[in-house]
Design a protein around this motif. Structure first.
Motif, PDB file in Angstrom:
ATOM      1  N   GLY A 104      41.878 -16.458 -39.917  1.00  0.00           N
ATOM      2  CA  GLY A 104      41.895 -17.753 -39.897  1.00  0.00           C
ATOM      3  C   GLY A 104      41.646 -18.140 -41.840  1.00  0.00           C
ATOM      4  N   VAL A 105      42.813 -19.408 -41.810  1.00  0.00           N
ATOM      5  CA  VAL A 105      43.261 -19.501 -43.565  1.00  0.00           C
ATOM      6  C   VAL A 105      42.991 -21.120 -43.701  1.00  0.00           C
ATOM      7  CG1 VAL A 105      44.526 -17.659 -43.963  1.00  0.00           C
ATOM      8  CG2 VAL A 105      45.687 -20.072 -43.179  1.00  0.00           C
ATOM      9  N   LEU A 106      42.453 -21.226 -44.888  1.00  0.00           N
ATOM     10  CA  LEU A 106      42.190 -22.938 -45.395  1.00  0.00           C
ATOM     11  C   LEU A 106      43.467 -23.357 -44.913  1.00  0.00           C
ATOM     12  CD1 LEU A 106      40.528 -24.866 -46.344  1.00  0.00           C
ATOM     13  CD2 LEU A 106      41.603 -24.619 -48.705  1.00  0.00           C
ATOM     14  N   HIS A 107      43.701 -24.402 -44.254  1.00  0.00           N
ATOM     15  CA  HIS A 107      45.084 -25.757 -44.231  1.00  0.00           C
ATOM     16  C   HIS A 107      44.499 -27.500 -43.463  1.00  0.00           C
ATOM     17  CE1 HIS A 107      48.941 -26.749 -42.774  1.00  0.00           C
ATOM     18  NE2 HIS A 107      48.409 -27.404 -41.281  1.00  0.00           N
ATOM     19  N   GLN A 108      44.402 -27.783 -45.235  1.00  0.00           N
ATOM     20  CA  GLN A 108      43.874 -29.421 -45.067  1.00  0.00           C
ATOM     21  C   GLN A 108      42.456 -29.247 -44.837  1.00  0.00           C
ATOM     22  OE1 GLN A 108      46.455 -31.558 -42.541  1.00  0.00           O
ATOM     23  NE2 GLN A 108      48.384 -31.083 -43.557  1.00  0.00           N
ATOM     24  N   GLN A 109      41.650 -29.645 -44.288  1.00  0.00           N
ATOM     25  CA  GLN A 109      39.990 -29.736 -43.751  1.00  0.00           C
ATOM     26  C   GLN A 109      40.219 -28.972 -42.532  1.00  0.00           C
ATOM     27  OE1 GLN A 109      40.153 -34.294 -43.554  1.00  0.00           O
ATOM     28  NE2 GLN A 109      39.826 -34.408 -45.282  1.00  0.00           N
ATOM     29  N   GLU A 154      38.095 -30.338 -49.534  1.00  0.00           N
ATOM     30  CA  GLU A 154      39.166 -31.084 -48.698  1.00  0.00           C
ATOM     31  C   GLU A 154      37.871 -31.728 -47.565  1.00  0.00           C
ATOM     32  OE1 GLU A 154      41.915 -31.475 -47.504  1.00  0.00           O
ATOM     33  OE2 GLU A 154      42.727 -29.839 -49.057  1.00  0.00           O
ATOM     34  N   LEU A 155      36.892 -31.675 -47.585  1.00  0.00           N
ATOM     35  CA  LEU A 155      34.996 -32.072 -47.119  1.00  0.00           C
ATOM     36  C   LEU A 155      34.590 -33.302 -47.855  1.00  0.00           C
ATOM     37  CD1 LEU A 155      33.567 -29.537 -44.719  1.00  0.00           C
ATOM     38  CD2 LEU A 155      35.628 -30.411 -44.033  1.00  0.00           C
ATOM     39  N   HIS A 156      35.154 -33.262 -49.373  1.00  0.00           N
ATOM     40  CA  HIS A 156      34.404 -33.843 -50.572  1.00  0.00           C
ATOM     41  C   HIS A 156      34.453 -35.840 -49.657  1.00  0.00           C
ATOM     42  CE1 HIS A 156      32.587 -36.077 -53.808  1.00  0.00           C
ATOM     43  NE2 HIS A 156      33.274 -37.052 -53.795  1.00  0.00           N
ATOM     44  N   GLY A 157      32.894 -35.844 -49.188  1.00  0.00           N
ATOM     45  CA  GLY A 157      32.999 -37.718 -48.586  1.00  0.00           C
ATOM     46  C   GLY A 157      33.986 -37.927 -47.479  1.00  0.00           C
ATOM     47  N   ALA A 158      34.022 -36.719 -46.994  1.00  0.00           N
ATOM     48  CA  ALA A 158      34.577 -37.001 -45.529  1.00  0.00           C
ATOM     49  C   ALA A 158      33.399 -36.735 -44.102  1.00  0.00           C
ATOM     50  CB  ALA A 158      35.093 -35.297 -44.726  1.00  0.00           C
ATOM     51  N   ASP A 159      33.581 -37.401 -43.342  1.00  0.00           N
ATOM     52  CA  ASP A 159      32.498 -37.811 -41.810  1.00  0.00           C
ATOM     53  C   ASP A 159      32.121 -36.968 -41.801  1.00  0.00           C
ATOM     54  OD1 ASP A 159      31.286 -40.245 -42.411  1.00  0.00           O
ATOM     55  OD2 ASP A 159      32.964 -41.285 -41.939  1.00  0.00           O
ATOM     56  N   LEU A 160      31.783 -35.675 -41.273  1.00  0.00           N
ATOM     57  CA  LEU A 160      31.121 -34.468 -40.443  1.00  0.00           C
ATOM     58  C   LEU A 160      31.122 -34.569 -39.007  1.00  0.00           C
ATOM     59  CD1 LEU A 160      29.876 -31.554 -43.453  1.00  0.00           C
ATOM     60  CD2 LEU A 160      32.362 -32.803 -43.162  1.00  0.00           C
ATOM     61  N   LYS A 161      31.971 -34.249 -38.143  1.00  0.00           N
ATOM     62  CA  LYS A 161      31.610 -34.108 -36.741  1.00  0.00           C
ATOM     63  C   LYS A 161      30.558 -33.774 -36.190  1.00  0.00           C
ATOM     64  CE  LYS A 161      34.116 -34.978 -32.196  1.00  0.00           C
ATOM     65  NZ  LYS A 161      35.097 -34.670 -31.695  1.00  0.00           N
ATOM     66  N   ALA A 162      29.820 -34.505 -35.153  1.00  0.00           N
ATOM     67  CA  ALA A 162      28.565 -33.446 -34.597  1.00  0.00           C
ATOM     68  C   ALA A 162      29.021 -33.374 -32.851  1.00  0.00           C
ATOM     69  CB  ALA A 162      27.738 -33.927 -34.632  1.00  0.00           C
ATOM     70  N   TYR A 163      29.319 -31.885 -33.624  1.00  0.00           N
ATOM     71  CA  TYR A 163      30.637 -31.330 -31.935  1.00  0.00           C
ATOM     72  C   TYR A 163      28.675 -30.681 -30.895  1.00  0.00           C
ATOM     73  CZ  TYR A 163      34.390 -30.758 -35.022  1.00  0.00           C
ATOM     74  OH  TYR A 163      35.209 -30.925 -35.741  1.00  0.00           O
ATOM     75  N   THR A 164      28.176 -30.710 -31.769  1.00  0.00           N
ATOM     76  CA  THR A 164      26.939 -29.967 -30.788  1.00  0.00           C
ATOM     77  C   THR A 164      25.319 -30.383 -31.069  1.00  0.00           C
ATOM     78  OG1 THR A 164      26.325 -28.133 -31.001  1.00  0.00           O
ATOM     79  CG2 THR A 164      28.123 -27.614 -29.766  1.00  0.00           C
ATOM     80  N   SER A 165      24.864 -30.456 -30.634  1.00  0.00           N
ATOM     81  CA  SER A 165      23.373 -30.721 -31.483  1.00  0.00           C
ATOM     82  C   SER A 165      22.642 -29.693 -32.359  1.00  0.00           C
ATOM     83  CB  SER A 165      22.226 -30.765 -29.941  1.00  0.00           C
ATOM     84  OG  SER A 165      21.735 -29.434 -30.153  1.00  0.00           O
ATOM     85  N   ARG A 166      23.309 -28.532 -32.558  1.00  0.00           N
ATOM     86  CA  ARG A 166      23.277 -27.489 -33.915  1.00  0.00           C
ATOM     87  C   ARG A 166      24.177 -27.977 -34.931  1.00  0.00           C
ATOM     88  NH1 ARG A 166      20.662 -22.521 -30.697  1.00  0.00           N
ATOM     89  NH2 ARG A 166      21.025 -21.868 -33.313  1.00  0.00           N
TER      90      ARG A 166
END
Length: 254
Positions: A104-109, A154-166
């Motif tokens: 994998g490579v970085l692409h946007q967020q 890329e993640l600065h100020g972004a709302d990080l989604k919780a995909y699971t409880s972990r």
């Protein structure tokens, strides 16, 4: 200067939506996710289907990305030096661990999957080249976040989604995870994006020691982990693969 063409923007949004999911999506799901009228979404999907960019399952009527899109993307991936250098090492890693391998490579967020080696067994698997994975909840993403300042930006100020409880969603927790990744030289993710799935990833560097991507193994928790932690022998294999690919790209030994 003329503005963007709305129909093309909507078509691109639909393809990104289909690329980001693990399952096929129905017309209503596509329309709701993109706030489109069903008629509009249906017209775009039918056009994309006619061009081979989207396929429709005859039984469920749901949509997924088509082979033509992969063929076009392959023209870029084939000349991508990172992917070319990693082909043999990724195959070796899959054989050594018995698990599927992602590059994998970085692409946007997110993390763009540029190479995918199937798990070497007879199970049914889906090629995920061209799909996106989250930065904050996957082993590939965590490696890039730990070593690449651009990824963290890329993640600065972004709302990080919780995909699971972990899933880690607070910046402080993510900072601590990145520090741990740098300290031990690899990243792990156990059921942080998908229930029952664990992964381990290592960094890939170029000749200037710049982070250019990451390689990982991914599979069922019961195979990847022991007592809740990624098995040491799998970590060693992934790190060896990362170092080998980096050396092929001209990086000094590390």
């Amino acid at each position: 200067m003329p503005g963007p063409i709305q129909s093309l923007s909507r078509a691109a949004a639909i393809m990104r939506l289909l690329a980001g999911g693990e399952r096929r999506l129905g017309l209503s799901e596509v329309a709701a996710a993109l706030d489109l009228a069903k008629g509009t979404a249906h017209g775009i999907l039918r056009t994309l289907q006619q061009e081979g960019f989207v396929e429709q399952d005859p039984e469920s009527g749901k949509y997924q990305l088509g082979a033509e899109l992969l063929r076009l993307g392959q023209s870029y991936l084939d000349v991508h030096e990172l992917r070319a250098r990693a082909l043999v090492w990724a195959d070796d890693l899959a054989r050594a661990t018995g698990e599927q391998v992602y590059l994998g490579v970085l692409h946007q967020q997110g993390v763009l999957i540029v190479h995918h080696v199937f798990r070497p067994d007879d199970s049914r698997q889906v090629l995920e080249v061209g799909s996106m994975q989250p930065l904050h909840s996957t082993a590939l993403g965590k490696v890039l976040l730990a070593y690449d300042p651009v990824a963290r930006g890329e993640l600065h100020g972004a709302d990080l989604k919780a995909y699971t409880s972990r899933t880690l969603t607070d910046p402080a927790g993510l900072d601590a995870e990145c520090a741990l990744t740098r300290e031990r030289g690899w990243a792990g993710a156990v059921e942080e994006t998908w229930e029952g799935v664990a992964s381990a990833a290592a960094l890939i560097q170029d000749r200037r020691r710049n982070p250019v991507g990451a390689v990982c193994i991914s599979g069922a928790v019961e195979r990847i982990c022991e007592a809740g932690f990624v098995r040491p022998e799998l970590v060693a294999s992934v790190r060896d693969a990362g170092r080998s690919i980096s050396r092929d790209l001209g990086a000094a030994r590390f």
